[in-house]
Enzyme design. Sequence first.
Site, mmCIF file in Angstrom:
data_model
loop_
_atom_site.group_PDB
_atom_site.id
_atom_site.type_symbol
_atom_site.label_atom_id
_atom_site.label_comp_id
_atom_site.label_asym_id
_atom_site.label_seq_id
_atom_site.Cartn_x
_atom_site.Cartn_y
_atom_site.Cartn_z
ATOM 1 N N CYS A 1 0.811 -1.227 0.000
ATOM 2 C CA CYS A 1 0.000 0.000 0.000
ATOM 3 C C CYS A 1 0.842 1.275 0.000
ATOM 4 O O CYS A 1 0.356 2.342 -0.376
ATOM 5 C CB CYS A 1 -0.941 0.011 1.194
ATOM 6 S SG CYS A 1 -2.146 -1.324 1.126
ATOM 7 N N HIS B 1 -3.232 7.573 1.704
ATOM 8 C CA HIS B 1 -3.618 6.236 1.245
ATOM 9 C C HIS B 1 -5.020 5.961 1.786
ATOM 10 O O HIS B 1 -5.328 6.291 2.927
ATOM 11 C CB HIS B 1 -2.622 5.202 1.769
ATOM 12 C CG HIS B 1 -3.101 3.796 1.596
ATOM 13 N ND1 HIS B 1 -3.561 3.326 0.386
ATOM 14 C CD2 HIS B 1 -3.225 2.758 2.475
ATOM 15 C CE1 HIS B 1 -3.933 2.062 0.534
ATOM 16 N NE2 HIS B 1 -3.748 1.706 1.790
ATOM 17 N N ASN C 1 -10.084 0.137 -0.724
ATOM 18 C CA ASN C 1 -8.626 0.202 -0.608
ATOM 19 C C ASN C 1 -8.017 -0.404 -1.882
ATOM 20 O O ASN C 1 -8.098 -1.613 -2.092
ATOM 21 C CB ASN C 1 -8.193 -0.568 0.642
ATOM 22 C CG ASN C 1 -6.690 -0.541 0.851
ATOM 23 O OD1 ASN C 1 -5.924 -0.136 -0.019
ATOM 24 N ND2 ASN C 1 -6.257 -0.987 2.013
#
Length: 323
Positions: A113, A250, A280
């Site tokens: 990520c 993020h 996500n």
Amino acid sequence: MIRAVVRGFGAALPKRVVPNAELEKTVDTTDEWIVQRTGIRQRYIAGEGETTASLGEAAAREALERAGLEPQAIDLIIVATASPDNTFPATAVDIQARLGITGGAAFDMQAVCSGFVFAMATADAYLRTGLARRALVIGAETFSRLLDWNDRTTCVLFGDGAGAVVLEAVEGEGTVADRGILTAQLRSDGSHKAKLYVDGGVSTTGTIGHLRMEGREVFKHAVGMITDVIEAAFAATGTTVEDVDWLVPHQANRRIIDGSAKKLGIPLEKVVVTVDRHGNTSAASIPLALHAAASDGRIKQGDLVLLEAMGGGFTWGSVLLRW
Ligand code: UT7
């Protein structure tokens, strides 16, 4: 002093939208639980023919068009991904070929990520040292293909997509008034590996495996790690939280985003949030959010933009740049 300046940005999402209600039919979950715990209302899921490379290519094409550049002007491609089309070669060389680029270097970056932040930092270093002049930095993922669709604790969280920026080496004054990347702060701590990982791989099981996460454990570390690298970015540049025009985090969980902004004292009006629409998307989440806020006119030339991410590894990092 050379600065890596954003010249163009692009994004691509799969055709299929999957709202929370659709997941209620396949796992023991509810729209209410997902929205309350994460802020996610829907995600995009790749269908047949849609891959990390095809999404990355589409995002790259838009970024090149906005930059007013021909593909051949690019001499560096970095693709941040943990869901490549093939084990090798890199998805970056696939995208390079799709774009008809025959020179320069192309490689993938694996920091899950945090991948886009790591890739921006890497491209910045290449541009500042003269190893390249114009870079495509792409975050592209098809995490849907890594998920265990029977595991409600993970399958409701992730989505697919891609975002890209074109960075160009431009001479700056060496002050924080310069456009471009002003600092990057990167961290990793492999002792947290077991909290977020994929339970397969080339040299272990010979399979792709599935994503496994101890969500609560990741959550516990997230806000502290994020604020650590943001404070490091302020210290490195002599800027303060008041100077920031946009925080582009993020997009893992609305509660982590809000918690980090609150701890830092950044008002929520200055925070770009797309997790409700995209879920996500790992390394694609920051460039997708950048695209959303830059294409609707929120992020303007000259704005101070703060990127941050935390994820598997653990890895975490921040990039402070002037748009
Ligand atoms: O991008 C990489 C970094 N990743 C992250 O940042 C993710 C970080 N973690 C999180 O975002 C959150 O921890 C989650 C969203 C994954 C989970 O939220 P939570 O508030 O930490 O919930 P929890 O894991 O403590 O679970 C609470 C309850 C549990 O039931 P019990 O044990 O209290 O009876 C879970 O079994 O919620 C249950 N649960 C669900 N219920 C309905 C877990 N998943 C679901 C679900 N639907 N999908």
